[in-house]
Design an enzyme around this catalytic site. Structure first.
Site, PDB file in Angstrom:
ATOM      1  N   GLY A 263      19.326 -18.988  20.945  1.00 16.74           N
ATOM      2  CA  GLY A 263      18.883 -17.597  20.359  1.00 16.74           C
ATOM      3  C   GLY A 263      17.609 -17.652  20.078  1.00 16.74           C
ATOM      4  O   GLY A 263      16.750 -18.565  20.444  1.00 16.74           O
ATOM      5  N   GLY A 265      13.793 -17.681  18.724  1.00 18.78           N
ATOM      6  CA  GLY A 265      13.076 -18.397  17.820  1.00 18.78           C
ATOM      7  C   GLY A 265      12.486 -19.696  17.965  1.00 18.78           C
ATOM      8  O   GLY A 265      12.738 -20.301  19.311  1.00 18.78           O
ATOM      9  N   VAL A 267      13.179 -22.966  17.152  1.00 19.67           N
ATOM     10  CA  VAL A 267      13.982 -24.174  17.569  1.00 19.67           C
ATOM     11  C   VAL A 267      14.338 -23.948  19.049  1.00 19.67           C
ATOM     12  O   VAL A 267      14.480 -24.850  19.755  1.00 19.67           O
ATOM     13  CB  VAL A 267      15.120 -24.166  16.783  1.00 19.67           C
ATOM     14  CG1 VAL A 267      15.952 -25.444  17.036  1.00 19.67           C
ATOM     15  CG2 VAL A 267      14.747 -24.413  15.088  1.00 19.67           C
ATOM     16  N   GLU A 288      21.522 -14.310  25.901  1.00 18.12           N
ATOM     17  CA  GLU A 288      21.226 -13.040  25.755  1.00 18.12           C
ATOM     18  C   GLU A 288      19.555 -12.679  25.824  1.00 18.12           C
ATOM     19  O   GLU A 288      19.433 -11.322  26.075  1.00 18.12           O
ATOM     20  CB  GLU A 288      21.675 -12.368  24.382  1.00 18.12           C
ATOM     21  CG  GLU A 288      21.287 -13.268  23.280  1.00 18.12           C
ATOM     22  CD  GLU A 288      21.859 -12.819  21.752  1.00 18.12           C
ATOM     23  OE1 GLU A 288      22.953 -12.249  21.782  1.00 18.12           O
ATOM     24  OE2 GLU A 288      21.436 -13.150  20.960  1.00 18.12           O
ATOM     25  N   ASN A 378      18.424 -10.431   9.370  1.00 17.74           N
ATOM     26  CA  ASN A 378      18.556  -9.710  10.381  1.00 17.74           C
ATOM     27  C   ASN A 378      19.897  -8.820  10.749  1.00 17.74           C
ATOM     28  O   ASN A 378      20.028  -7.571  10.840  1.00 17.74           O
ATOM     29  CB  ASN A 378      17.933 -10.659  11.598  1.00 17.74           C
ATOM     30  CG  ASN A 378      16.418 -10.855  11.442  1.00 17.74           C
ATOM     31  OD1 ASN A 378      15.844 -10.176  10.797  1.00 17.74           O
ATOM     32  ND2 ASN A 378      16.363 -12.048  12.065  1.00 17.74           N
ATOM     33  N   GLY A 382      24.084 -12.022  18.547  1.00 17.81           N
ATOM     34  CA  GLY A 382      24.985 -12.360  19.630  1.00 17.81           C
ATOM     35  C   GLY A 382      25.571 -13.809  19.157  1.00 17.81           C
ATOM     36  O   GLY A 382      26.316 -14.378  19.849  1.00 17.81           O
TER      37      GLY A 382
END
Lengths: 500, 500
Positions: A263, A265, A267, A288, A378, A382
């Protein structure tokens, strides 16, 4: 410029100004617009629509790939131009309007919006707004930095407005793999068996007669903010890498791992950065979104191929990538989001999914979307597409935040996006909990022992012990289960106020 | 008998008594056993194991396809023979032991257990117990009324115990489609594009050297209890059929619909029965279990093919089916549950999934497993596999029960198995709520207007209205959200006690 970028002669008379194009919109329309993780989004039409809506009552329902850049969602929301919005957003102004109930937000798995449009459950789409690099000689569209839902928008919208973005070089041609599933009930196999397989066209087919306007812009994507790893995210990344190494020792995985999804960000970036200090090699991504860290790993010779639906990179990397596109072209591909995120491929490839949670609970249920059970942040994005179908489903969050007044591990999450059935591994800066094959009571103790911030460990243990006394497969004290959240709302901290 | 049913000569010396075979088990072993919806389960070995455990300390971890018949799970639980149990059960005695915390139950999506064994996350399996009709000349196994996880158990267990069930005729050969996915990272496409596609072998491959014992039995499956539709289930079925008819009028579906999945139970049967009074034709099923109603629809010429992992039929239909197997053989197929329930096929085929909920909430989150948030009923079964990936995900429950002291629509479910993101249609006897494309606040009002029992409508409306005043994308009053459940626990009814 026109000749080069509009290669189908009969479309040249559709070239117009933004002011003219934006007149095509009418109050109440449903609009599909390109854009995914602030990449490949409309730079001029949607902002002009927001301006128009400042002056006259004009509300649309807006479907995109995912988030839009340049504050466009905020401009639309501030102009009261949004009736409904799906499937994802990250804008502060829009978020407030959603939480106030002014904008109806449909928080959807990113693989599903195209399905629902294709199946005519959502829609019909009045207008599609699609950013492209150029229009091919057959009228087909060469997208820019994302594919998102544009293939479906182009196929199903009654009218199409094209934004040609001249800041994207024409040799972007070839980085996209454009595939559209057949109609039910005769849908065929999606023949991807490895992240690097390309199965489709290089441009998006569209009926040229539907193209109602073509405008030009040279505004680049909003650059991604790349936050460097801090102490916490570095710790989480290290936990994940040690876990992967242990899985290799157990023979579950090889040093090549399996295709990674990360995802957006900090991390995710920290994890990918951590690979540079490891023995892993020949890695792939089936994700994605691709960020700077993807290309850094490619440069380092550790990552060999990356598949996604969008490029969300910094200004530096945008420049480097497009100046050296030939060099990177064989290393990545952008697909429609209903392909990048499709359940069957995620399971077939055995994706390792790493996503960020807002909070998780004793039993491994994950909240990815809501603050205090009610206020959306948000959207699920996905994460559900990947977590539910992944070989390994990993969620990360910090153990505590805001001067440790908030514990991100709670007795019961205030909103569930990923259930206990779908979550394999939980990670905080404190440690990692491997929940695979564990029953709820085992999961709870593992989470308490490995993930919880020390300030909250005894509290959670006490909750769990008292709940176990009352019994049940999933022990809870329903009257206290959401008490940490209500206490925070009342007192500003999840910690109990000491007795006087 | 032996010659006919054990067709590989060198295995004949493995034929033994149940008493001998059951000595193979040791304390602490992990065992995989056939059986899915009480079909094709171990009839003599597991019960004998329970008897042994009555006399000596002996605990195993038991993985099955799904539920076992003949009270076997209860016998094992009563004998304290179960340390861990996965992925599903329906037994009252076992359920109590799970809820008391004595048996560790891992409540798993039915498509995933085989994956985790295949990937060596669960296991290793010490022993597999597999009911078969006969052993082929190459040593491969011809299953009986279910396939379940037997393909994976046979491949990954160190030793295999075979129960040959002579009550199943040998011409059962050919009703199974045995397919095993490749190992990661080189997994290929599962080439099913229609429910009637057969892609595998007719028998389960196994290394004959692993077969440690062969025993005989003629005990038939526990017959399925087929509850006839009552007023409520008939009403739910009628709502669903009217909805399908409306979808056909809208052009979303044709009179052939799309492949149906129906969970086990009354409502599924009622829906299938309702098709007999409709214009739908050439229907298919892509489901996990086939019940009497499936074959009644086949006989009526309305259903042309059914795919599943097991046959759970009444005594009458068991007899009719096996006496006329040639006639039905071309009409159905039984597959491994990691194929019948695999996410990619469910989306590729566009399955219409109908499953039963325990309760759902204002926003469409569904609880399929827990009473009062803590006590497990059965387990999630295949409902998550189907709901998450279906073309249409429908959940049914009665609006109220127990003299209307329980509302099955609540402000917030006490346990989430299917999130708002995965649920399309909710049905009670009151009516149907179509949640597709709706934002949370729209969903809530639709559910209140169409599904809620009149006794609870005002209460839920009041909760929703007050929550909306406080705001949020998903309005809630966290301090009251689980109050209906705690009130029921305290007072025996979800209705507020009238002020004195």
């Amino acid at each position: 410029m026109f000749n080069e970028r509009v290669r189908l002669e009969r479309l040249k008379n559709k070239i117009t100004t933004v002011e003219e194009a934006v007149k095509l919109f009418k109050d109440g329309m449903t609009v599909g617009a390109s854009g995914f993780t602030k990449a490949g989004d409309s730079k001029v039409i949607l902002p002009a629509l927001a301006e128009r809506a400042q002056k006259e009552p004009l509300k649309i329902s807006l479907i995109t790939g995912a988030s839009l850049g340049h504050g466009t969602d905020g401009k639309l929301a501030a102009a009261h131009a949004l009736k409904k919005r799906m499937p994802f957003q990250v804008d502060k102004i829009l978020r407030d309007k959603i939480n106030q109930g002014e904008v109806l937000f449909v928080d959807q798995h990113l693989s599903e919006s195209a399905e629902q449009i294709h199946n005519r459950i959502i829609g019909p789409l009045d207008i599609a707004v699609i950013e492209v690099a150029f229009i091919e000689r057959d009228g087909s569209l060469v997208p820019t930095t994302s594919v998102g839902n544009s293939v479906t928008f182009a196929a199903f919208a009654r009218q199409v407005i094209i934004e040609i973005n001249t800041s994207i070089p024409m040799d972007v041609y070839g980085i996209h793999d454009i595939y559209q599933a057949e109609d039910y009930p005769h849908r065929n196999v999606i023949p991807i068996v490895a992240p690097w397989n390309k199965i489709g066209r290089k441009s998006i087919p569209v009926d040229p007669d539907k193209i109602a306007a073509i405008v030009f812009t040279d505004i680049p994507d909003s650059p991604a903010d790349i936050a460097p790893p801090d102490e916490k995210t570095a710790a989480m990344a290290a936990h994940i890498l040690r876990f992967f190494e242990a899985e290799v020792r157990l023979g579950h995985l090889t040093d090549r791992l399996l295709p990674l999804q990360a995802g957006i960000g900090r991390v995710a970036n920290a994890v990918l950065a951590e690979f540079r200090q490891s023995n892993f090699y020949d890695l792939t991504m089936f994700s994605e979104v691709l960020q700077d860290s993807t290309f850094e790993l490619i440069d380092a010779g550790i990552l060999s191929f990356a598949s996604a639906s969008s490029l969300a990179v910094s200004e530096v990397w945008h420049k480097r990538l497009f100046e050296n596109l030939q060099q990177y072209k064989e290393k990545f591909v952008l697909r429609p989001q209903n392909i990048s995120n499709t359940p069957g491929l995620i399971r077939r490839l055995g994706v390792i999914a790493i996503n960020t949670a807002i909070e998780f609970d004793l039993y491994g249920n994950v909240n990815s979307t809501h603050i205090g059970g009610t206020q959306i942040m948000n959207g699920i994005g996905g994460s559900g597409d990947f977590a539910r179908n992944a070989y390994l489903s990993i969620f990360v969050t910090q153990a505590a935040s805001k001067s440790d007044t908030i514990s991100h591990i709670v007795p019961m999450v205030s909103h569930v996006d990923h259930t206990e059935h779908d979550v394999d591994i939980l990670v905080t800066e404190i440690g990692i909990a491997d929940l695979r094959g564990l029953a709820p009571r085992e999961r709870a103790q593992t989470i308490i022992d490995h993930c919880v911030h020390p300030d909250y460990r005894e509290l959670l243990q006490s909750y769990f012990d008292r709940a176990c006394k009352r019994g049940g497969h999933t022990p809870h004290l329903l009257e206290e289960a959401l008490g940490w959240h209500t206490r925070f709302a009342e007192t500003g901290t999840m910690k109990p106020v000491p007795e006087p």
